[in-house]
Scaffold this motif. Structure first.
Motif: not given
Length: 670
Positions: A243-248, A292-304, A284-286, A310-313
């Motif tokens: 139904e909606r636009r897929s984004i990263i 979102p089909v992918v949620v990304a972070t710039d650090v490893s490990p990922a922040p909570g 709500r903003f996202i 990511a789990r919510s979507f």
């Protein structure tokens, strides 16, 4: 691995006044009609069965009772609107046909409830979100302290210590679970009168970690934070893709949250940063931008925080092998040819674009295959399904099958059948109307976004024009803050004066005690709070205990023979207590001739950790007590001797009688 059984309840409204519901249950593939329920009975039934999902075709059927119904649901139970999010809903029958589910009488409430349950079991629908991912946990005293004197004061201090311990326990559990939170406390009696946690997690995440407590000295209440407006999250990622636009999406968490979104072609569609942005507002903003089909972070490990989004979507989480360096982020942004407003937007955009580059070869391969198959118009939908775990063939088949399902069904003419052509024409008209409204809605969203940017620009200009007013407001706020600060300092000064006054009185008393001690007319006492091994070790470590010392114990309750024998072995001169000694301790000290008294008998003078007693009074009391004990010992010794003589006389008498009987028996025999 054993799979946990799933229970789903399907609902449909039978009547409005009074409101009654048809309920059908789905339990691991088995359907069962549960009957009719009023709203009150339905809530009790759900609280007893605790289903995983309560499915309904539209939450508007609950009317004014919707919020009440959502508050009554168990934390692990989801309310799902199977027909889609508001404004994008489809009929139950069309969804059932799409998923291969046979339909019957659409006017039968039990048939509608069954379809809702079956669709939800296949991951169709949107979960209704009534609460933010925030929970308020309040820790307070459970009972009123009442009015009274010393006993009530001790009880109040004890309860405040219990509240402090419970707050520390919850704080420790949240830190060990790595769950973010804010804490406000109110101190009282060297403890806490209350503690309030604002925990940035859902009710489900706190289940088993923090338990509510009611009815005791300490109460723990857990209250989820309600959303101002209901949210809708896809039950399974595939439904949102259609139904909606897929984004990263790239996210940079912190005090200032950075959000960047790019589509599956690498184009930037959103870039935003905001200070103190709550989790619900990020969600709500996202959602307004796309799914979102992918949620990304710039650090490893990922922040909570990023993992939660990511789990919510139900999106894949992208984490780089190692945290991105600043030079690498700047290089990625140079490749995009875009400037950002701050470091948070830079970090979020770098994370999203890094995830896109990782997927780019696969996405280009999909484009090539879709061109050959004639599905280029559905490229985003196929790409999103592949990212979610489908292989390319399955994704193409699903998209192609949906296109076939949307074509008009061929007319089947049978003898005596109903002419459905007008209905088919109406359905096609409505579908075209829906498609037109969706396009119009998207255009209006673009206009709204442009108007928001215009409003922001105008607000900045107004702020520039009204700089003097702003400075005046700031001065007034600073003045108000200073006035409040003065009030706080005056209160602290008043409290400090009270403490100084009390300490001055104590100092005078201590000086008097020192004068008495220096003159030799008083004996200093070594003070123990309780008569225990730990307190005895503390006294030996800090002050030392010598033979002949006089100890003063505030509370001897609970002491036993062992510690009394230890005091005897150390050779103390006497023991003075504020309360009567336990009987085992009295017996040991009495047996060893170690004098013991109460503070009332000797008029002990005490200030904090210091205590003295008049030497003449103490020596006189010891001499009198030892004399009395000596007389008692002499009396007991005399009684003991008399008792022994009496026992000897009785034994001798028995012996003489026995001999006389033996002589008499011997005389009869002769």
């Amino acid at each position: 691995m054993r799979v946990r059984p799933i229970l789903i309840l399907g609902l449909d409204v039978i009547s409005e006044n009074p409101k009654r519901f048809a309920v059908v249950s789905w339990f691991n593939g088995r359907l069962e009609r549960k009957g009719e329920f009023t709203l009150y009975r339905l809530i009790r039934f759900i609280q007893a069965k605790r289903p995983d999902i309560v499915a309904i075709d539209s939450v508007t059927e609950l009317g004014e009772d919707l919020r009440k119904f959502l508050r009554a649901l168990p934390p692990e139970t989801k309310l799902v609107q199977v027909t889609g999010r508001p404004g994008e809903q489809r009929s139950l029958q069309s969804l059932a046909r799409e998923h291969g589910i046979r339909t019957a009488d659409r006017f039968d409430p039990y048939e509608e409830a069954k379809l809702s349950a079956l669709l939800a079991s296949r991951g169709v629908g949107y979960e209704v979100l009534a609460f933010e991912d925030e929970v308020i946990v309040r820790v307070t005293r459970g009972r009123s302290h009442g009015k009274g004197g010393w006993s009530q004061d001790r009880y109040r201090k004890r309860v405040h210590n219990l509240v402090r311990d419970k707050v520390r326990e919850i704080e420790d559990r949240l830190r060990r679970a790595d769950i973010p939170f804010d804490l406000e406390t109110e101190e009282r009696d060297h403890g806490l009168a209350r503690g309030e946690f604002r925990v940035y997690a859902s009710r489900e995440e706190l289940a088993g970690l923090i338990r509510p407590m009611r009815g005791g000295d300490v109460e723990v209440r857990i209250q989820p934070v309600e959303r101002a407006e209901l949210g809708f999250a896809p039950l399974k990622g595939e439904e949102a893709v259609r139904e909606r636009r897929s984004i990263i999406v790239g996210i940079d968490p912190g005090i200032t949250v950075g959000i960047a979104a790019i589509d599956l072609k690498g184009n930037i569609v959103a870039l935003h940063s905001e200070r103190n942005m709550p989790v619900g507002e990020v969600f709500r903003f996202i959602s307004e931008v796309g799914h979102p089909v992918v949620v990304a972070t710039d650090v490893s490990p990922a922040p909570g925080f990023v993992e939660k989004i990511a789990r919510s979507f139900k999106a894949n989480l992208f984490v780089p092998r190692e945290s991105l360096r600043v030079e690498e982020k700047n290089e990625l942004l140079r490749g995009l040819g875009i400037k950002v407003e701050d470091d948070h937007q830079r970090d979020a955009l770098a994370a999203a674009y890094k995830a896109y580059l990782r997927l780019k070869p696969k996405l280009e391969h999909i484009d090539a295959k879709l061109r050959d198959a004639g599905l280029s118009k559905k490229a985003d939908e196929v790409k999103a399904l592949v990212i979610q775990g489908y292989n390319l063939g399955e994704a193409m088949q699903r998209v192609a099958a949906r296109r076939e399902d949307r074509r008009p069904e061929p007319r089947q003419e049978e003898s005596g059948s109903v002419d459905v052509r007008p209905y088919l024409r109406k359905i096609r008209e409505l579908e075209e109307r829906i498609e037109f409204l969706e396009r119009e809605n998207e255009e209006l969203r673009g206009i709204i976004r442009e108007q928001r940017r215009t409003i922001e620009r105008l607000e900045r200009r107004i702020a520039d024009y009204d700089e003097e007013v702003r400075r005046k407001v700031l001065r007034e706020r600073e003045l108000e803050a200073k006035v409040k600060r003065i009030e706080v300092l005056e209160k602290q000064l008043k409290e400090a004066k009270a403490v100084i006054e009390r300490l001055s009185r104590d100092l005078v008393q201590v000086k008097r005690m020192n004068v008495v001690e220096i003159r030799g007319s008083a004996v200093p006492l070594k003070v123990m709070n309780v008569l225990s091994w730990r307190e005895l070790e503390r006294l030996e470590r800090e002050v030392g205990i010598r033979r002949g010392d006089v100890l003063f114990v505030l509370n001897p309750a609970g002491a036993g023979k062992a510690i009394a024998e230890e005091l005897v072995e150390k050779g103390i001169g006497a023991l003075i207590t504020e309360r009567p000694l336990p009987e085992p301790v009295r017996e040991v000290l009495r047996e060893a001739h170690v004098p013991f008294f109460t503070s009332e008998e000797l008029d002990v003078k005490r200030v904090d950790e210091f205590a003295v007693v008049e030497r003449e009074t103490l020596e006189g009391a010891i001499e009198e007590l030892l004399s009395r004990w000596e007389r008692e010992d002499e009396r007991r010794e005399a009684e003991k001797v008399l008792r022994l003589l009496e026992e000897y006389r009785l034994e001798r008498k028995k012996e003489l009688l026995r001999r006389a009987e033996e002589e008499a028996r011997a005389g009869r025999k002769t």
